[in-house]
Design a protein around this motif. Structure first.
Motif, PDB file in Angstrom:
ATOM      1  N   LEU A  38     -30.769   0.866  11.011  1.00  0.00           N
ATOM      2  CA  LEU A  38     -31.858   0.107  10.400  1.00  0.00           C
ATOM      3  C   LEU A  38     -33.114   0.959  10.317  1.00  0.00           C
ATOM      4  N   ASP A  39     -33.524   1.268   9.082  1.00  0.00           N
ATOM      5  CA  ASP A  39     -34.846   1.850   8.886  1.00  0.00           C
ATOM      6  C   ASP A  39     -35.845   0.751   9.228  1.00  0.00           C
ATOM      7  N   LEU A  40     -36.724   1.007  10.179  1.00  0.00           N
ATOM      8  CA  LEU A  40     -37.632  -0.047  10.638  1.00  0.00           C
ATOM      9  C   LEU A  40     -38.494  -0.598   9.515  1.00  0.00           C
ATOM     10  N   ALA A  41     -38.705   0.203   8.458  1.00  0.00           N
ATOM     11  CA  ALA A  41     -39.513  -0.260   7.335  1.00  0.00           C
ATOM     12  C   ALA A  41     -38.720  -1.115   6.352  1.00  0.00           C
ATOM     13  N   ILE A  96     -38.469   5.971  10.853  1.00  0.00           N
ATOM     14  CA  ILE A  96     -37.807   5.759  12.139  1.00  0.00           C
ATOM     15  C   ILE A  96     -36.612   4.868  11.869  1.00  0.00           C
ATOM     16  N   ARG A  97     -35.426   5.378  12.190  1.00  0.00           N
ATOM     17  CA  ARG A  97     -34.187   4.623  11.968  1.00  0.00           C
ATOM     18  C   ARG A  97     -33.542   4.329  13.316  1.00  0.00           C
ATOM     19  N   LEU A  98     -33.140   3.091  13.488  1.00  0.00           N
ATOM     20  CA  LEU A  98     -32.572   2.621  14.746  1.00  0.00           C
ATOM     21  C   LEU A  98     -31.089   2.325  14.557  1.00  0.00           C
ATOM     22  N   LEU A  99     -30.254   2.992  15.342  1.00  0.00           N
ATOM     23  CA  LEU A  99     -28.819   2.708  15.358  1.00  0.00           C
ATOM     24  C   LEU A  99     -28.549   1.782  16.534  1.00  0.00           C
ATOM     25  N   THR A 100     -28.043   0.585  16.243  1.00  0.00           N
ATOM     26  CA  THR A 100     -27.889  -0.409  17.287  1.00  0.00           C
ATOM     27  C   THR A 100     -26.805  -1.402  16.918  1.00  0.00           C
ATOM     28  N   MET A 101     -26.274  -2.093  17.905  1.00  0.00           N
ATOM     29  CA  MET A 101     -25.376  -3.204  17.637  1.00  0.00           C
ATOM     30  C   MET A 101     -26.216  -4.445  17.348  1.00  0.00           C
ATOM     31  N   TYR A 107     -25.546 -13.490  20.121  1.00  0.00           N
ATOM     32  CA  TYR A 107     -25.337 -12.761  21.381  1.00  0.00           C
ATOM     33  C   TYR A 107     -25.370 -11.265  21.123  1.00  0.00           C
ATOM     34  N   VAL A 108     -25.969 -10.524  22.050  1.00  0.00           N
ATOM     35  CA  VAL A 108     -26.023  -9.071  21.909  1.00  0.00           C
ATOM     36  C   VAL A 108     -25.977  -8.404  23.268  1.00  0.00           C
ATOM     37  N   PHE A 109     -25.349  -7.236  23.300  1.00  0.00           N
ATOM     38  CA  PHE A 109     -25.479  -6.318  24.435  1.00  0.00           C
ATOM     39  C   PHE A 109     -25.381  -4.913  23.882  1.00  0.00           C
ATOM     40  N   ASN A 110     -26.398  -4.121  24.127  1.00  0.00           N
ATOM     41  CA  ASN A 110     -26.457  -2.749  23.639  1.00  0.00           C
ATOM     42  C   ASN A 110     -26.526  -1.780  24.810  1.00  0.00           C
ATOM     43  N   PRO A 111     -25.409  -1.148  25.199  1.00  0.00           N
ATOM     44  CA  PRO A 111     -25.503  -0.142  26.258  1.00  0.00           C
ATOM     45  C   PRO A 111     -26.453   0.993  25.886  1.00  0.00           C
ATOM     46  N   ILE A 112     -26.445   1.382  24.602  1.00  0.00           N
ATOM     47  CA  ILE A 112     -27.352   2.426  24.156  1.00  0.00           C
ATOM     48  C   ILE A 112     -27.696   2.198  22.689  1.00  0.00           C
ATOM     49  N   SER A 113     -28.960   2.342  22.369  1.00  0.00           N
ATOM     50  CA  SER A 113     -29.437   2.328  20.987  1.00  0.00           C
ATOM     51  C   SER A 113     -30.166   3.643  20.736  1.00  0.00           C
ATOM     52  N   LEU A 114     -30.009   4.179  19.535  1.00  0.00           N
ATOM     53  CA  LEU A 114     -30.567   5.485  19.207  1.00  0.00           C
ATOM     54  C   LEU A 114     -31.627   5.346  18.117  1.00  0.00           C
ATOM     55  N   TYR A 115     -32.790   5.938  18.354  1.00  0.00           N
ATOM     56  CA  TYR A 115     -33.847   5.999  17.354  1.00  0.00           C
ATOM     57  C   TYR A 115     -33.915   7.426  16.811  1.00  0.00           C
ATOM     58  N   TYR A 116     -33.715   7.571  15.501  1.00  0.00           N
ATOM     59  CA  TYR A 116     -33.842   8.856  14.828  1.00  0.00           C
ATOM     60  C   TYR A 116     -35.232   8.881  14.188  1.00  0.00           C
ATOM     61  N   CYS A 117     -36.096   9.759  14.677  1.00  0.00           N
ATOM     62  CA  CYS A 117     -37.508   9.782  14.281  1.00  0.00           C
ATOM     63  C   CYS A 117     -37.772  11.011  13.419  1.00  0.00           C
ATOM     64  N   GLY A 122     -38.870  14.557   6.040  1.00  0.00           N
ATOM     65  CA  GLY A 122     -37.473  14.208   6.256  1.00  0.00           C
ATOM     66  C   GLY A 122     -36.807  14.916   7.418  1.00  0.00           C
ATOM     67  N   ARG A 123     -37.451  15.933   7.992  1.00  0.00           N
ATOM     68  CA  ARG A 123     -36.844  16.625   9.127  1.00  0.00           C
ATOM     69  C   ARG A 123     -36.796  15.707  10.350  1.00  0.00           C
ATOM     70  N   LEU A 124     -35.714  15.868  11.124  1.00  0.00           N
ATOM     71  CA  LEU A 124     -35.553  15.071  12.342  1.00  0.00           C
ATOM     72  C   LEU A 124     -36.447  15.651  13.430  1.00  0.00           C
ATOM     73  N   ALA A 125     -37.446  14.877  13.852  1.00  0.00           N
ATOM     74  CA  ALA A 125     -38.437  15.369  14.805  1.00  0.00           C
ATOM     75  C   ALA A 125     -38.082  15.077  16.251  1.00  0.00           C
ATOM     76  N   ALA A 126     -37.479  13.920  16.497  1.00  0.00           N
ATOM     77  CA  ALA A 126     -37.231  13.507  17.880  1.00  0.00           C
ATOM     78  C   ALA A 126     -36.163  12.441  17.910  1.00  0.00           C
ATOM     79  N   MET A 127     -35.568  12.300  19.094  1.00  0.00           N
ATOM     80  CA  MET A 127     -34.621  11.222  19.375  1.00  0.00           C
ATOM     81  C   MET A 127     -35.165  10.376  20.516  1.00  0.00           C
ATOM     82  N   VAL A 128     -34.915   9.087  20.425  1.00  0.00           N
ATOM     83  CA  VAL A 128     -35.160   8.181  21.549  1.00  0.00           C
ATOM     84  C   VAL A 128     -33.831   7.523  21.893  1.00  0.00           C
ATOM     85  N   TYR A 129     -33.410   7.682  23.142  1.00  0.00           N
ATOM     86  CA  TYR A 129     -32.185   7.068  23.640  1.00  0.00           C
ATOM     87  C   TYR A 129     -32.592   5.878  24.503  1.00  0.00           C
ATOM     88  N   GLU A 130     -32.378   4.684  24.002  1.00  0.00           N
ATOM     89  CA  GLU A 130     -32.764   3.464  24.714  1.00  0.00           C
ATOM     90  C   GLU A 130     -31.523   2.905  25.410  1.00  0.00           C
TER      91      GLU A 130
END
Length: 272
Positions: A38-41, A96-101, A107-117, A122-130
């Motif tokens: 999901l692109d947050l925008a 910022i794109r969020l990969l998540t269930m 109902y939801v449970f996400n062991p890990i969600s990834l933010y591609y920032c 367009g270059r990938l600057a950072a990752m957030v591992y939630e």
């Protein structure tokens, strides 16, 4: 950066997760899953366009802001930007794109969600591992992508473990992340490394599908009640580990800060 309605970056990914423990008893499991990228925008636009997807409301599949970040339900982009700022990373209006269930029937449970920032170019600057444990505790690892890997979207990162996620693994571990920014396929491998070497490997792999109602319905029907099954599988595999004789570890108090932010080197601050 405003989303381009003719070229959305949000997508559905269908694939599988693999976990393999090497010591003291070998143990492996695989399960099929699907994620939303999901692109947050773009989330509000997806809510308006899709019949089977909603933002902050009940539907077959839904996304709730309060399932991520500080759980306040406030928009995620400002929260992620504040995390990035703690690491000295500034992406301007980059996506910022969020990969998540998603939630399935609420109902939801996400062991890990990834933010591609991404930077504005367009270059990938950072990752957030939630990471969220089955105990309900959450920790976010914010890690810059080295400049030599940004244009190719290559992910090669590491962090010290800061969240107790399994009663069968101690805290004295490091994580090694490797993968690529999502495209036609998705891949991410996470190694858990202790003093003896790699203890456990988790890998995510998937193929991109359009984010349309028919594809969402197909994913939900082929993997019914997916989040419940993921939670059940985690507990079932824990029982099997215990029966194999793997010893339990003591749960420590949660980290004082729910965030690990690795700062970008001073001479190479992203987006400056």
């Amino acid at each position: 950066m405003s989303p381009n309605p003719d070229s959305p970056t949000s997508a559905l990914y269908r694939g599988e997760v693999m976990h393999q423990r090497l010591r003291p008893k070998a143990h492996r499991l695989n399960y099929r899953v699907f994620w939303l990228l999901l692109d947050l925008a773009e989330i509000d636009g997806l809510d308006r366009r899709l019949r089977l997807f909603s933002r902050n409301g009940f539907n077959l599949l839904s996304f709730h802001d309060g399932d991520h970040g500080d759980r306040s339900g406030q928009p995620l982009r400002p929260q992620v930007e504040a995390w990035l700022d703690r690491a000295g990373i500034h992406i301007g209006e980059g996506a910022i794109r969020l990969l998540t269930m998603p939630r399935v029937l609420g109902y939801v449970f996400n062991p890990i969600s990834l933010y591609y920032c991404n930077l504005e170019d367009g270059r990938l600057a950072a990752m957030v591992y939630e990471v969220t444990s089955t105990f309900g505790v959450r920790h976010a690892y914010v890690i810059p992508v080295p400049e030599q890997d940004q244009a190719a979207g290559v992910i090669r990162q590491g962090a010290a473990k800061a969240l107790y996620v399994s009663p069968f693994m101690a805290m004295e571990m490091d994580y090694a992340f490797r993968g690529h920014a999502p495209g036609a396929t998705l891949d991410m491998t996470i190694d858990g490394i202790d003093a003896e070497g790699v203890l456990i490997t988790a890998a995510m792999s998937a193929e991109r599908r359009p984010l349309e109602d028919r594809d969402l319905l197909s994913a939900a029907v082929s993997l019914p009640l997916m989040p419940m099954k993921v939670m059940a599988a985690i507990h079932w595999e824990a029982i099997k580990l215990w029966l194999k004789g793997v010893r339990l570890t003591r749960q420590p108090p949660p980290a004082w800060e729910p965030l690990t932010a690795q700062r970008q080197p001073q001479e190479s601050r992203l987006g400056r």
